[in-house]
Design a protein around this motif. Structure first.
Motif, PDB file in Angstrom:
ATOM      1  N   GLY A  48       0.821  -1.206   0.000  1.00 56.20           N
ATOM      2  CA  GLY A  48       0.000   0.000   0.000  1.00 56.20           C
ATOM      3  C   GLY A  48       0.851   1.251   0.000  1.00 56.20           C
ATOM      4  N   THR A  49       2.153   1.088   0.205  1.00 56.54           N
ATOM      5  CA  THR A  49       3.063   2.229   0.108  1.00 56.54           C
ATOM      6  C   THR A  49       3.088   2.722  -1.336  1.00 56.54           C
ATOM      7  N   ASP A  50       3.022   4.053  -1.495  1.00 58.76           N
ATOM      8  CA  ASP A  50       3.075   4.654  -2.837  1.00 58.76           C
ATOM      9  C   ASP A  50       4.523   5.057  -3.105  1.00 58.76           C
ATOM     10  N   PRO A  51       5.243   4.307  -3.906  1.00 62.01           N
ATOM     11  CA  PRO A  51       6.674   4.565  -4.086  1.00 62.01           C
ATOM     12  C   PRO A  51       6.961   5.970  -4.631  1.00 62.01           C
ATOM     13  N   ALA A  52       6.187   6.407  -5.602  1.00 63.52           N
ATOM     14  CA  ALA A  52       6.465   7.718  -6.206  1.00 63.52           C
ATOM     15  C   ALA A  52       6.249   8.842  -5.206  1.00 63.52           C
ATOM     16  N   ALA A  53       5.175   8.750  -4.438  1.00 61.65           N
ATOM     17  CA  ALA A  53       4.894   9.807  -3.460  1.00 61.65           C
ATOM     18  C   ALA A  53       5.948   9.822  -2.362  1.00 61.65           C
ATOM     19  N   LEU A  54       6.296   8.641  -1.891  1.00 55.28           N
ATOM     20  CA  LEU A  54       7.288   8.569  -0.818  1.00 55.28           C
ATOM     21  C   LEU A  54       8.653   9.045  -1.313  1.00 55.28           C
ATOM     22  N   ALA A  55       8.955   8.734  -2.563  1.00 54.60           N
ATOM     23  CA  ALA A  55      10.225   9.202  -3.136  1.00 54.60           C
ATOM     24  C   ALA A  55      10.268  10.727  -3.180  1.00 54.60           C
ATOM     25  N   ALA A  56       9.149  11.327  -3.524  1.00 49.71           N
ATOM     26  CA  ALA A  56       9.085  12.792  -3.542  1.00 49.71           C
ATOM     27  C   ALA A  56       9.284  13.339  -2.133  1.00 49.71           C
ATOM     28  N   THR A  57       8.707  12.668  -1.154  1.00 49.98           N
ATOM     29  CA  THR A  57       8.872  13.107   0.236  1.00 49.98           C
ATOM     30  C   THR A  57      10.337  13.038   0.663  1.00 49.98           C
ATOM     31  N   VAL A  58      10.993  11.982   0.265  1.00 47.56           N
ATOM     32  CA  VAL A  58      12.410  11.827   0.616  1.00 47.56           C
ATOM     33  C   VAL A  58      13.237  12.957  -0.008  1.00 47.56           C
ATOM     34  N   ALA A  59      13.038  13.180  -1.288  1.00 49.00           N
ATOM     35  CA  ALA A  59      13.808  14.235  -1.964  1.00 49.00           C
ATOM     36  C   ALA A  59      13.470  15.603  -1.399  1.00 49.00           C
ATOM     37  N   ALA A  60      12.203  15.824  -1.101  1.00 47.15           N
ATOM     38  CA  ALA A  60      11.777  17.123  -0.574  1.00 47.15           C
ATOM     39  C   ALA A  60      12.347  17.370   0.823  1.00 47.15           C
ATOM     40  N   THR A  61      12.411  16.329   1.620  1.00 45.61           N
ATOM     41  CA  THR A  61      12.956  16.493   2.970  1.00 45.61           C
ATOM     42  C   THR A  61      14.408  16.970   2.912  1.00 45.61           C
ATOM     43  N   ALA A  68       8.364  17.613  13.343  1.00 46.17           N
ATOM     44  CA  ALA A  68       8.012  18.970  12.932  1.00 46.17           C
ATOM     45  C   ALA A  68       8.988  19.482  11.873  1.00 46.17           C
ATOM     46  N   ALA A  69      10.259  19.181  12.062  1.00 41.79           N
ATOM     47  CA  ALA A  69      11.259  19.584  11.071  1.00 41.79           C
ATOM     48  C   ALA A  69      10.993  18.887   9.743  1.00 41.79           C
ATOM     49  N   THR A  70      10.579  17.629   9.808  1.00 44.34           N
ATOM     50  CA  THR A  70      10.277  16.897   8.580  1.00 44.34           C
ATOM     51  C   THR A  70       9.096  17.529   7.846  1.00 44.34           C
ATOM     52  N   VAL A  71       8.098  17.926   8.601  1.00 46.19           N
ATOM     53  CA  VAL A  71       6.919  18.550   7.994  1.00 46.19           C
ATOM     54  C   VAL A  71       7.308  19.861   7.297  1.00 46.19           C
ATOM     55  N   ALA A  72       8.044  20.690   8.016  1.00 44.14           N
ATOM     56  CA  ALA A  72       8.449  21.973   7.431  1.00 44.14           C
ATOM     57  C   ALA A  72       9.371  21.761   6.229  1.00 44.14           C
ATOM     58  N   ALA A  73      10.271  20.806   6.336  1.00 47.51           N
ATOM     59  CA  ALA A  73      11.212  20.541   5.246  1.00 47.51           C
ATOM     60  C   ALA A  73      10.498  20.008   4.014  1.00 47.51           C
ATOM     61  N   THR A  74       9.485  19.187   4.219  1.00 42.06           N
ATOM     62  CA  THR A  74       8.754  18.643   3.079  1.00 42.06           C
ATOM     63  C   THR A  74       8.103  19.766   2.267  1.00 42.06           C
ATOM     64  N   VAL A  75       7.565  20.743   2.969  1.00 36.77           N
ATOM     65  CA  VAL A  75       6.948  21.871   2.280  1.00 36.77           C
ATOM     66  C   VAL A  75       8.010  22.672   1.511  1.00 36.77           C
ATOM     67  N   GLN A  76       9.073  23.020   2.202  1.00 37.26           N
ATOM     68  CA  GLN A  76      10.112  23.822   1.551  1.00 37.26           C
ATOM     69  C   GLN A  76      10.767  23.070   0.398  1.00 37.26           C
ATOM     70  N   GLY A  77      11.014  21.800   0.601  1.00 38.19           N
ATOM     71  CA  GLY A  77      11.605  21.004  -0.465  1.00 38.19           C
ATOM     72  C   GLY A  77      10.634  20.756  -1.605  1.00 38.19           C
ATOM     73  N   GLY A  78       9.358  20.657  -1.262  1.00 43.08           N
ATOM     74  CA  GLY A  78       8.340  20.493  -2.301  1.00 43.08           C
ATOM     75  C   GLY A  78       8.356  21.658  -3.271  1.00 43.08           C
ATOM     76  N   TYR A  79       8.522  22.848  -2.738  1.00 45.87           N
ATOM     77  CA  TYR A  79       8.640  24.026  -3.604  1.00 45.87           C
ATOM     78  C   TYR A  79       9.820  23.887  -4.570  1.00 45.87           C
ATOM     79  N   VAL A  80      10.934  23.431  -4.028  1.00 47.70           N
ATOM     80  CA  VAL A  80      12.141  23.302  -4.858  1.00 47.70           C
ATOM     81  C   VAL A  80      11.901  22.314  -5.999  1.00 47.70           C
TER      82      VAL A  80
END
Lengths: 216, 216
Positions: free
Chosen positions: A153-166, B160-172
DNA sequence: GTCTATATCTAGATAGAC
DNA sequence: GTCTATCTAGATATAGAC
């Protein structure tokens, strides 16, 4: 066979190569708008004539530098993601690999530069890098799911985006604080969440010589 | 009581205020290095004399603009995090609130500007904002843990840092792709991970009028 | 308080000597 | 291929009129 620079037979770095490397450094430090041809020439130790001989102008030189940085970054990231161990280990290796947090990401930084983001040509290498990176991370995660290591049930593409975004966002938070701590905290938080998705504990597999510090 | 602008009694925006707002917009679009006093004046529709009357120079004006943007961003974020529902609902409200993804974060963007990051004065509002933001998110998460909604053992500060980072990284990631999709994917991935930490399903509580789309 | 004129410096590129 | 002059435009700030 033309001489591609006077340095080739002297053991020194050719002029063109020095220009590219100097530009890589300056783009990383100051961004595109903040980097002047003059600064590039001074750092490379060459005259203006050399630059305009090898490149059409600032944009062309920046493109070569960005492409080079993207190649180097990809090589480094892919090495982590192709390392030994479980999917968790590979993702952790990528997350924990990061260096020079306060300098930021040489590629991610470019996305904040208007002249780069607005130029299809200059933006292409950024797009290509992050696209490949997310695809590679997704592949690792998908393998983990197939192997039964990660929750179905893990969404690989979404989780990958989360990893890169973090990672990218971690740089932002760290630079705002002038302290790497928020980056480390963001990574720690993500790995904690990720470990909760691991059905078989990551240390149940032999992790090989990498031996990354486990977070949880 | 001096006249703080000729517009106060005409119903129009005072000169000083117009300068600040114009600078906010330009810093968001072009960053600090890419924003010239001339561009600010043109957008504000005032002459150079007005700017140097109200502010010492570009840096002082930028400081006022950055502080203003930080205040506005905080108000918006805090509203989400103080909304109804569970801790998950609040974090989700914050994550799903984001707008104008391709324009990026007006504050996060500043961290990539050398002149800003290297100035203790200009960097202070960025540091303060992200510090408050992470603290507020951590507070919400800690409440969720105390209430038994979120798994015990959760590290509120790290998450909390992960949440904030996901947003900022999502923009990138979104700006690199010139497409909001990676931002949305990163948020989706994080919410999926987060929902796995919820011991009591988020919809088990009345979520009130907010009614955010649940991800999983 | 606001304006225009001016000054100084740098960005970015071209020209042509060597 | 590389160098130094030179050029045009813009960045940033100051001066002083109104």
């Amino acid at each position: 066979m033309r001489n591609s620079g006077s340095g080739g037979d002297r053991g020194s770095v050719p002029t063109r190569e020095r220009l590219v490397r100097s530009t890589q450094e300056l783009l990383w430090e100051r961004g595109y708008v903040g980097t002047s041809p003059k600064a590039i020439l001074e750092r490379a130790g060459v005259g203006q004539g050399s630059m305009y001989h090898h490149f059409d102008g600032k944009a062309a030189l920046a493109l070569a530098a960005i492409e080079r940085s993207a190649e180097e970054l990809w090589a480094s990231a892919d090495a982590c993601l192709s390392g030994p161990g479980t999917a968790y280990d590979k993702v952790a290796a990528y997350l924990l690999r990061e260096r020079q947090v306060l300098r930021g990401c040489p590629i991610g930084r470019m996305t904040q530069d208007r002249d780069v983001a607005c130029s299809a040509e200059l933006r292409r290498p950024l797009d290509a890098l992050f696209d490949r990176l997310r695809a590679r991370i997704a592949e690792v995660i998908a393998e983990g799911v197939r192997a039964g290591e990660l929750a179905a049930g893990t969404d690989p593409a979404a989780l990958a985006a989360t990893v890169a975004a973090t990672v990218q966002g971690g740089y932002v938070l760290a630079r705002a604080a002038d302290d790497p701590a928020p980056f480390d905290a963001a990574v720690r938080g993500l790995l904690a969440l990720l470990s909760a998705q691991v059905t078989t504990g990551p240390t149940a597999y032999p992790t090989g010589p990498a031996g990354h510090r486990s977070i949880r």
